[in-house]
Design a protein around this motif. Sequence first.
Motif, PDB file in Angstrom:
ATOM      1  N   GLY A 108     -30.055 -13.630  71.733  1.00 17.52           N
ATOM      2  CA  GLY A 108     -31.260 -13.500  72.547  1.00 17.52           C
ATOM      3  C   GLY A 108     -31.221 -14.310  73.826  1.00 17.52           C
ATOM      4  N   GLY A 109     -30.185 -15.121  73.988  1.00 21.69           N
ATOM      5  CA  GLY A 109     -30.037 -15.879  75.219  1.00 21.69           C
ATOM      6  C   GLY A 109     -30.523 -17.312  75.155  1.00 21.69           C
ATOM      7  N   ALA A 110     -30.643 -17.881  73.961  1.00 20.92           N
ATOM      8  CA  ALA A 110     -31.054 -19.287  73.863  1.00 20.92           C
ATOM      9  C   ALA A 110     -30.010 -20.174  74.531  1.00 20.92           C
ATOM     10  N   ALA A 111     -30.471 -21.181  75.249  1.00 17.53           N
ATOM     11  CA  ALA A 111     -29.565 -22.125  75.901  1.00 17.53           C
ATOM     12  C   ALA A 111     -28.868 -23.005  74.876  1.00 17.53           C
ATOM     13  N   ALA A 112     -29.558 -23.289  73.763  1.00 17.68           N
ATOM     14  CA  ALA A 112     -28.990 -24.114  72.692  1.00 17.68           C
ATOM     15  C   ALA A 112     -29.805 -23.896  71.427  1.00 17.68           C
ATOM     16  N   PHE A 113     -29.197 -24.227  70.310  1.00 21.49           N
ATOM     17  CA  PHE A 113     -29.824 -24.106  69.001  1.00 21.49           C
ATOM     18  C   PHE A 113     -29.491 -25.389  68.263  1.00 21.49           C
ATOM     19  N   LEU A 114     -30.469 -26.298  68.126  1.00 16.77           N
ATOM     20  CA  LEU A 114     -30.220 -27.602  67.524  1.00 16.77           C
ATOM     21  C   LEU A 114     -30.925 -27.731  66.183  1.00 16.77           C
ATOM     22  N   SER A 115     -30.213 -28.311  65.232  1.00 17.25           N
ATOM     23  CA  SER A 115     -30.767 -28.546  63.902  1.00 17.25           C
ATOM     24  C   SER A 115     -31.433 -29.915  63.856  1.00 17.25           C
ATOM     25  N   LYS A 116     -32.611 -29.965  63.241  1.00 22.08           N
ATOM     26  CA  LYS A 116     -33.286 -31.239  63.007  1.00 22.08           C
ATOM     27  C   LYS A 116     -32.723 -31.837  61.725  1.00 22.08           C
ATOM     28  N   PRO A 117     -32.475 -33.132  61.669  1.00 22.37           N
ATOM     29  CA  PRO A 117     -32.602 -34.064  62.791  1.00 22.37           C
ATOM     30  C   PRO A 117     -31.398 -33.915  63.720  1.00 22.37           C
ATOM     31  N   PHE A 118     -31.648 -34.065  64.994  1.00 28.72           N
ATOM     32  CA  PHE A 118     -30.593 -33.944  65.988  1.00 28.72           C
ATOM     33  C   PHE A 118     -30.400 -35.300  66.640  1.00 28.72           C
ATOM     34  N   GLN A 119     -29.268 -35.457  67.282  1.00 31.32           N
ATOM     35  CA  GLN A 119     -28.987 -36.686  68.018  1.00 31.32           C
ATOM     36  C   GLN A 119     -29.700 -36.631  69.365  1.00 31.32           C
ATOM     37  N   ALA A 120     -30.290 -37.728  69.774  1.00 30.71           N
ATOM     38  CA  ALA A 120     -30.986 -37.776  71.061  1.00 30.71           C
ATOM     39  C   ALA A 120     -30.036 -37.382  72.192  1.00 30.71           C
ATOM     40  N   GLY A 121     -28.812 -37.878  72.148  1.00 34.27           N
ATOM     41  CA  GLY A 121     -27.840 -37.558  73.192  1.00 34.27           C
ATOM     42  C   GLY A 121     -27.511 -36.078  73.248  1.00 34.27           C
ATOM     43  N   GLU A 122     -27.478 -35.447  72.086  1.00 34.15           N
ATOM     44  CA  GLU A 122     -27.198 -34.011  72.020  1.00 34.15           C
ATOM     45  C   GLU A 122     -28.320 -33.220  72.713  1.00 34.15           C
ATOM     46  N   LEU A 123     -29.560 -33.582  72.435  1.00 27.66           N
ATOM     47  CA  LEU A 123     -30.686 -32.908  73.093  1.00 27.66           C
ATOM     48  C   LEU A 123     -30.657 -33.165  74.594  1.00 27.66           C
ATOM     49  N   MET A 124     -30.400 -34.401  74.983  1.00 26.71           N
ATOM     50  CA  MET A 124     -30.409 -34.727  76.410  1.00 26.71           C
ATOM     51  C   MET A 124     -29.314 -33.971  77.158  1.00 26.71           C
ATOM     52  N   GLN A 125     -28.156 -33.786  76.542  1.00 24.69           N
ATOM     53  CA  GLN A 125     -27.094 -33.015  77.186  1.00 24.69           C
ATOM     54  C   GLN A 125     -27.518 -31.556  77.363  1.00 24.69           C
ATOM     55  N   CYS A 126     -28.159 -30.994  76.341  1.00 23.62           N
ATOM     56  CA  CYS A 126     -28.632 -29.611  76.420  1.00 23.62           C
ATOM     57  C   CYS A 126     -29.684 -29.449  77.514  1.00 23.62           C
ATOM     58  N   VAL A 127     -30.594 -30.409  77.607  1.00 25.34           N
ATOM     59  CA  VAL A 127     -31.644 -30.350  78.628  1.00 25.34           C
ATOM     60  C   VAL A 127     -31.040 -30.487  80.018  1.00 25.34           C
ATOM     61  N   ALA A 128     -30.104 -31.409  80.178  1.00 27.87           N
ATOM     62  CA  ALA A 128     -29.466 -31.599  81.486  1.00 27.87           C
ATOM     63  C   ALA A 128     -28.750 -30.321  81.927  1.00 27.87           C
ATOM     64  N   LEU A 129     -28.033 -29.682  81.004  1.00 30.34           N
ATOM     65  CA  LEU A 129     -27.343 -28.435  81.337  1.00 30.34           C
ATOM     66  C   LEU A 129     -28.334 -27.323  81.668  1.00 30.34           C
ATOM     67  N   ALA A 130     -29.417 -27.241  80.892  1.00 28.31           N
ATOM     68  CA  ALA A 130     -30.426 -26.215  81.136  1.00 28.31           C
ATOM     69  C   ALA A 130     -31.084 -26.406  82.497  1.00 28.31           C
ATOM     70  N   CYS A 131     -31.415 -27.654  82.818  1.00 28.25           N
ATOM     71  CA  CYS A 131     -32.048 -27.900  84.116  1.00 28.25           C
ATOM     72  C   CYS A 131     -31.082 -27.670  85.258  1.00 28.25           C
ATOM     73  N   ALA A 132     -29.823 -27.987  85.055  1.00 28.51           N
ATOM     74  CA  ALA A 132     -28.825 -27.714  86.095  1.00 28.51           C
ATOM     75  C   ALA A 132     -28.719 -26.211  86.324  1.00 28.51           C
ATOM     76  N   ALA A 133     -28.775 -25.441  85.241  1.00 23.93           N
ATOM     77  CA  ALA A 133     -28.710 -23.973  85.359  1.00 23.93           C
ATOM     78  C   ALA A 133     -29.939 -23.431  86.073  1.00 23.93           C
ATOM     79  N   SER A 134     -31.068 -24.122  85.933  1.00 17.90           N
ATOM     80  CA  SER A 134     -32.310 -23.704  86.597  1.00 17.90           C
ATOM     81  C   SER A 134     -32.376 -24.182  88.035  1.00 17.90           C
ATOM     82  N   ASP A 135     -31.447 -25.022  88.428  1.00 16.72           N
ATOM     83  CA  ASP A 135     -31.388 -25.562  89.780  1.00 16.72           C
ATOM     84  C   ASP A 135     -32.691 -26.249  90.171  1.00 16.72           C
ATOM     85  N   CYS A 136     -33.013 -27.316  89.434  1.00 14.19           N
ATOM     86  CA  CYS A 136     -34.229 -28.093  89.700  1.00 14.19           C
ATOM     87  C   CYS A 136     -34.305 -28.604  91.117  1.00 14.19           C
ATOM     88  N   THR A 137     -33.168 -28.873  91.711  1.00 18.70           N
ATOM     89  CA  THR A 137     -33.172 -29.461  93.038  1.00 18.70           C
ATOM     90  C   THR A 137     -33.718 -28.502  94.085  1.00 18.70           C
TER      91      THR A 137
END
Length: 139
Positions: A108-137
């Motif tokens: 369906g096009g999910a950027a990531a699929f994380l299982s709880k409990p997840f590592q904080a660093g793992e979520l932050m990497q996924c968010v950083a990649l997602a925001c980079a793909a969205s071109d926040c700048t």
Amino acid sequence: MSSSNVLIQSPAHTRCRVAIVDDHDDVRSAVSSLLRSYGYAIAEFDCAESLLAAGAQHTSHCVISDLQMPGMSGLELLEHLRRNGCAVPLIVLTAFPEPAVRQRAQQGGAAAFLSKPFQAGELMQCVALACAASDCTAS
């Protein structure tokens, strides 16, 4: 959610807006606090319908959604967004990571699929990649 030994840098483009959709207040609050500590702007929603009613899918650079919620599920939200031409990256969180559901999210096009409990660093990497793909700048 547990801590990680991975060092994640604060985003250079702190204008990234992340919507968090989860029916559990404590999960929503913990994820929000984590992302705020890295400079992200956060909007919180207790259900997918609230996110859609607010139009936040159009103003967010990334959506983090729980899979199982009353009403519209995280997968149904993902499918709704894609059907309506909204390409905002969506990260699915779940305590029940069944292979068929993971495959459906990926197809369906999910950027990531994380299982709880997840590592904080793992979520932050996924968010950083997602925001980079969205071109926040560019916002």
